[in-house]
Design a protein around this motif. Structure first.
Motif, PDB file in Angstrom:
ATOM      1  N   MET A  40       0.837  -1.184   0.000  1.00  0.00           N
ATOM      2  CA  MET A  40       0.000   0.000   0.000  1.00  0.00           C
ATOM      3  C   MET A  40       0.876   1.239   0.000  1.00  0.00           C
ATOM      4  SD  MET A  40      -3.150  -0.393   2.653  1.00  0.00           S
ATOM      5  CE  MET A  40      -3.452  -2.048   3.185  1.00  0.00           C
ATOM      6  N   GLU A  51      -3.029   5.364   0.742  1.00  0.00           N
ATOM      7  CA  GLU A  51      -3.898   4.229   1.072  1.00  0.00           C
ATOM      8  C   GLU A  51      -3.795   3.867   2.552  1.00  0.00           C
ATOM      9  OE1 GLU A  51      -4.027   1.635  -3.025  1.00  0.00           O
ATOM     10  OE2 GLU A  51      -2.179   1.583  -1.831  1.00  0.00           O
ATOM     11  N   ASP A  72      -5.703   6.501   4.500  1.00  0.00           N
ATOM     12  CA  ASP A  72      -7.131   6.353   4.231  1.00  0.00           C
ATOM     13  C   ASP A  72      -7.688   5.164   5.004  1.00  0.00           C
ATOM     14  OD1 ASP A  72      -9.588   7.027   2.844  1.00  0.00           O
ATOM     15  OD2 ASP A  72      -9.235   5.246   1.605  1.00  0.00           O
ATOM     16  N   HIS A  73      -6.955   4.056   4.986  1.00  0.00           N
ATOM     17  CA  HIS A  73      -7.399   2.859   5.710  1.00  0.00           C
ATOM     18  C   HIS A  73      -7.424   3.144   7.215  1.00  0.00           C
ATOM     19  CE1 HIS A  73      -8.332  -1.428   5.528  1.00  0.00           C
ATOM     20  NE2 HIS A  73      -7.718  -1.502   6.687  1.00  0.00           N
TER      21      HIS A  73
END
Length: 60
Positions: free
Chosen positions: A1, A5, A8-9
């Motif tokens: 990732m 990402e 965001d996760h």
């Protein structure tokens, strides 16, 4: 990732789990370490770090 990402996760996990998000991320690290999936474990370590950064410094 990639970094975007990861963050965001982390935001989504915190939104869903609240204060339990950090424990969930740590559990995922251990799970993937046990299975030998080092790439996934590293992603979860980065998510865990992002969650810690989101919480800010602890005040005593």
């Amino acid at each position: 990732m990639n970094g975007v990402e990861i963050h965001d996760h982390a935001r989504k996990l915190y939104s869903a789990q609240g204060a339990k998000a950090l424990a969930e991320a740590a559990q995922m690290v251990r799970r993937y370490e046990k299975t030998g999936d080092e790439r996934a474990a590293e992603d979860w370590r980065r998510i865990e770090l992002a969650l810690r950064q989101m919480q800010g410094p602890r005040v005593s």
